[in-house]
Design a protein around this motif. Structure first.
Motif, PDB file in Angstrom:
ATOM      1  N   SER A   3     -17.376  17.334 -32.992  1.00  0.00           N
ATOM      2  CA  SER A   3     -18.305  17.873 -32.028  1.00  0.00           C
ATOM      3  C   SER A   3     -18.958  16.659 -31.239  1.00  0.00           C
ATOM      4  O   SER A   3     -18.653  15.465 -31.652  1.00  0.00           O
ATOM      5  CB  SER A   3     -19.376  18.527 -32.695  1.00  0.00           C
ATOM      6  N   ASP A   4     -19.816  17.076 -30.126  1.00  0.00           N
ATOM      7  CA  ASP A   4     -20.490  16.126 -29.402  1.00  0.00           C
ATOM      8  C   ASP A   4     -21.686  15.649 -30.391  1.00  0.00           C
ATOM      9  O   ASP A   4     -22.257  14.648 -30.259  1.00  0.00           O
ATOM     10  CB  ASP A   4     -20.833  16.310 -28.079  1.00  0.00           C
ATOM     11  N   HIS A   5     -22.012  16.391 -31.253  1.00  0.00           N
ATOM     12  CA  HIS A   5     -23.484  16.345 -31.673  1.00  0.00           C
ATOM     13  C   HIS A   5     -23.557  16.552 -33.227  1.00  0.00           C
ATOM     14  O   HIS A   5     -22.508  17.563 -33.865  1.00  0.00           O
ATOM     15  CB  HIS A   5     -24.538  17.060 -31.174  1.00  0.00           C
ATOM     16  N   ARG A   6     -23.990  15.763 -33.994  1.00  0.00           N
ATOM     17  CA  ARG A   6     -23.943  15.744 -35.509  1.00  0.00           C
ATOM     18  C   ARG A   6     -24.467  17.257 -36.033  1.00  0.00           C
ATOM     19  O   ARG A   6     -23.665  17.600 -37.051  1.00  0.00           O
ATOM     20  CB  ARG A   6     -25.261  14.535 -35.943  1.00  0.00           C
ATOM     21  N   GLN A   7     -25.527  17.838 -35.433  1.00  0.00           N
ATOM     22  CA  GLN A   7     -26.077  18.955 -36.315  1.00  0.00           C
ATOM     23  C   GLN A   7     -24.853  20.041 -36.246  1.00  0.00           C
ATOM     24  O   GLN A   7     -24.641  20.845 -37.044  1.00  0.00           O
ATOM     25  CB  GLN A   7     -27.319  19.621 -35.603  1.00  0.00           C
ATOM     26  N   ALA A  35     -19.002  13.104 -33.028  1.00  0.00           N
ATOM     27  CA  ALA A  35     -19.789  13.673 -34.349  1.00  0.00           C
ATOM     28  C   ALA A  35     -18.660  14.369 -35.331  1.00  0.00           C
ATOM     29  O   ALA A  35     -18.034  15.358 -34.894  1.00  0.00           O
ATOM     30  CB  ALA A  35     -20.781  14.443 -33.999  1.00  0.00           C
TER      31      ALA A  35
END
Lengths: 87, 147
Positions: free
Chosen positions: B95-99, B27
């Motif tokens: 990051s690992d996550h979009r948000q 991400a």
């Protein structure tokens, strides 16, 4: 023994004072940033003019933002500048 | 991994984003700021406080990495004279996550505008020069993250 303090100016503060820094012997009765500014304003008409409206100025002591009440202690560098406008 | 650069030269935003993306996570969020022309503006002159700039930017990046689970942050900010349309700033987060990536990127930009020691001077087509004043909307945006 008075300690030496470099005062750095940026942006229009630098232009209006006409130089980018001063080195002063810190007066013993100036314990905070605000008291030092008051001392400078009395000392020189240029400071009186440029530091007239403290709301338009920001300060950093040894490269960290501080307020007028911040103690100078043994700081080596005070920077005086208008609010930042990067990004 | 935190990478902070203050430079006069332009940067390759694509290459910078790829470099950060290569860390992994999947991400990646980025923001590129350019000199906005409104017809009257010829160039911007960006001044900074060299001894403080990197320290201030690193502090922002460290705070972001404490708040969001990030693999890496890249901040590049240019100084000196920049013509209309030129890139000024790049912020990229991974990051690992979009948000987390998007929010951290937005947070870093908002903080950068209010606590990094840069000052912009506008040089207009007619030769007049003025120092840009701080904007309330930037202060409000930085304040938003404190609530």
């Amino acid at each position: 023994m008075p300690h030496q303090l470099s005062i750095m100016y940026f942006s229009w503060v630098k232009e209006r004072i006409g130089r980018d820094q001063d080195v002063i012997d810190c007066p013993e009765n100036a314990e905070t940033v605000g008291q030092l500014l008051e001392y400078l304003r009395i000392k020189d008409a240029v400071y009186q003019d440029v530091f007239a409206d403290l709301n338009k100025l920001r300060f950093a002591l040894d490269q960290d933002f501080v307020g007028l009440e911040a103690p100078l202690r043994s700081a080596k560098e005070l920077a005086i500048f208008p609010p930042v406008t990067g990004g | 991994m935190i990478s902070i650069t203050v430079q006069e030269n332009d940067f390759e935003s694509g290459a910078e984003i790829n470099r950060l993306a290569a860390i992994g996570g999947g991400a990646i969020s980025s923001f590129v700021g350019q000199v906005r022309g409104d017809g009257k503006l010829r160039a911007l002159e960006l001044e900074h406080y060299p001894a403080m700039t990197e320290k201030a930017l690193r502090k922002i990046a460290v705070k972001a990495s404490e708040q969001w689970a990030l693999h890496g942050i890249t901040i590049i900010h240019r100084v000196g004279r920049l013509q209309v349309g030129e890139q000024i700033v790049l912020v990229c987060t991974c990051s690992d996550h979009r948000q987390a990536a998007i929010e951290a990127c937005s947070y870093i930009m908002d903080q950068l505008k209010t606590v990094a020691p840069f000052w912009k001077k506008e040089i207009l087509q007619d030769g007049t020069e003025n120092w840009v004043e701080e904007r309330q909307s930037d202060l409000d945006a930085a304040q938003y993250w404190k609530s």
